[in-house]
Scaffold this motif. Structure first.
Motif, PDB file in Angstrom:
ATOM      1  N   VAL A  85       0.857  -1.177   0.000  1.00 20.61           N
ATOM      2  CA  VAL A  85       0.000   0.000   0.000  1.00 20.61           C
ATOM      3  C   VAL A  85       0.900   1.236   0.000  1.00 20.61           C
ATOM      4  O   VAL A  85       1.527   1.569   1.008  1.00 20.61           O
ATOM      5  CB  VAL A  85      -0.953   0.005   1.214  1.00 20.61           C
ATOM      6  N   THR A  98      -6.955  -5.471  -0.066  1.00 16.13           N
ATOM      7  CA  THR A  98      -6.378  -6.270   1.022  1.00 16.13           C
ATOM      8  C   THR A  98      -7.381  -7.295   1.530  1.00 16.13           C
ATOM      9  O   THR A  98      -7.044  -8.470   1.747  1.00 16.13           O
ATOM     10  CB  THR A  98      -5.928  -5.363   2.180  1.00 16.13           C
ATOM     11  N   VAL A 117       3.093  -1.682   4.114  1.00 19.42           N
ATOM     12  CA  VAL A 117       2.412  -0.387   4.151  1.00 19.42           C
ATOM     13  C   VAL A 117       3.435   0.739   4.242  1.00 19.42           C
ATOM     14  O   VAL A 117       4.336   0.700   5.086  1.00 19.42           O
ATOM     15  CB  VAL A 117       1.446  -0.304   5.357  1.00 19.42           C
ATOM     16  N   ALA A 122       0.592   4.877   6.692  1.00 14.49           N
ATOM     17  CA  ALA A 122       0.343   3.908   7.759  1.00 14.49           C
ATOM     18  C   ALA A 122      -0.568   4.429   8.884  1.00 14.49           C
ATOM     19  O   ALA A 122      -1.473   3.714   9.330  1.00 14.49           O
ATOM     20  CB  ALA A 122       1.672   3.415   8.334  1.00 14.49           C
ATOM     21  N   PHE A 125      -4.090   4.238   7.345  1.00 17.06           N
ATOM     22  CA  PHE A 125      -4.520   2.941   6.808  1.00 17.06           C
ATOM     23  C   PHE A 125      -4.500   1.816   7.841  1.00 17.06           C
ATOM     24  O   PHE A 125      -5.432   1.002   7.896  1.00 17.06           O
ATOM     25  CB  PHE A 125      -3.632   2.559   5.614  1.00 17.06           C
ATOM     26  N   LEU A 126      -3.470   1.761   8.655  1.00 17.74           N
ATOM     27  CA  LEU A 126      -3.308   0.623   9.568  1.00 17.74           C
ATOM     28  C   LEU A 126      -4.475   0.438  10.549  1.00 17.74           C
ATOM     29  O   LEU A 126      -4.949  -0.690  10.736  1.00 17.74           O
ATOM     30  CB  LEU A 126      -1.980   0.730  10.324  1.00 17.74           C
ATOM     31  N   THR A 146       4.889  -1.043  12.951  1.00 16.67           N
ATOM     32  CA  THR A 146       3.432  -1.180  12.848  1.00 16.67           C
ATOM     33  C   THR A 146       2.806  -1.176  14.237  1.00 16.67           C
ATOM     34  O   THR A 146       1.764  -0.553  14.477  1.00 16.67           O
ATOM     35  CB  THR A 146       3.071  -2.485  12.109  1.00 16.67           C
ATOM     36  N   THR A 181       5.522  -2.241   8.152  1.00 14.69           N
ATOM     37  CA  THR A 181       5.576  -0.857   7.692  1.00 14.69           C
ATOM     38  C   THR A 181       6.943  -0.622   7.055  1.00 14.69           C
ATOM     39  O   THR A 181       7.979  -0.913   7.660  1.00 14.69           O
ATOM     40  CB  THR A 181       5.371   0.124   8.860  1.00 14.69           C
TER      41      THR A 181
END
Length: 257
Positions: A85, A98, A117, A122, A125-126, A146, A181
């Motif tokens: 991503v 995803t 990512v 991040a 999105f995360l 992450t 990440t």
């Protein structure tokens, strides 16, 4: 395989009958009527009578054939597939891609196993993908960066675990995903090159030049732009029923129909 021998015998009987009715050689379709694996060991060394082998079965079968065959083999061994991503990804698109890549089916070779990512996207999105995967009972194994981002976003860290080095090269074939990440597209490509299996990898981005770079640099049998890894399939590519997926460097590569 022993579970399908009777079906296979019936199918071949119908094929030979149809060939005969149409004045074609009945032996154009043949079967070895045994489930003894020793027959496989014999077959894969018959260079005079066999031109190519396309194995369908479990990893142990394909590994045995790859290591012992003296006849050319079209095959893949692992499906460690990635979705990257990018910072210029459409968030909604990235979530859907995803989701489909990972949760549509677990036990297939084109299922997403590692999500990469970009650092810049991040924080947005995360947390969203965390919620989505949690609702679908997907176990998440994540890198330290992450973990820090999800902690700052108030996510429940007791529902996730730390990824190990082995996770990055594991084909789970289960409701498990590893998440990392990465700094940018270059780190994503490097990660895929090191840990991937040359099967199927995807970039989610609205930046055309980055998409083209991903296509050129990722050396996999199928490379996607804004599409689910599950699309890597002989039938989906319009090739007919799928025989297998090839990660070979020479001749057939990708889904074989």
């Amino acid at each position: 395989g022993s579970e399908s021998i009777n079906s296979n015998l019936a199918i071949v009987e119908m094929c030979t009958e149809a060939l005969g009715k149409n004045r074609l050689p009945k032996k154009a379709v043949q079967i070895i009527p045994t489930v003894d694996r020793n027959a496989v060991k014999s077959l894969i060394t018959q260079k005079e009578t066999v031109d190519v082998i396309i194995p369908r079965g479990g990893k142990s079968l394909i590994q045995t054939i790859s290591e012992n065959a003296t006849v050319p083999v079209i095959k893949h061994l692992d499906g460690v597939c990635h979705v990257y991503v990018d910072k210029e990804a459409n968030i909604d698109k990235a979530l859907k891609i995803t989701d489909n890549s990972k949760t549509q089916r677990f036990g297939t070779c084109n299922t997403l196993e590692t999500l990469l990512v970009s650092t810049d996207i991040a924080p947005v999105f995360l947390p969203k993908i965390y919620d989505l995967l949690l609702k679908k009972s997907i176990e998440m194994r994540i890198c330290s960066d992450t973990k820090k981002i999800l902690f700052k976003c108030g996510c429940d860290l007791s529902r996730i675990s730390d990824a190990t080095e082995d996770d990055w090269s594991t084909e789970y074939l289960s409701n498990i995903i590893s998440i990392k990440t990465v700094f940018d597209i270059n780190e994503a490509i490097s990660h895929i090159s090191f840990y991937g299996s040359n099967h199927t990898d995807c970039i989610v981005t609205e930046n055309h030049s980055k998409a083209m770079k991903f296509l050129q640099k990722v050396d996999s049998s199928s490379v996607m732009i804004n599409a689910s890894t599950r699309f890597a399939d002989g039938f989906q590519y319009g090739l007919g029923a799928e025989i297998g997926i090839s990660t070979n460097k020479l001749h057939a590569r990708g889904p074989v129909g």
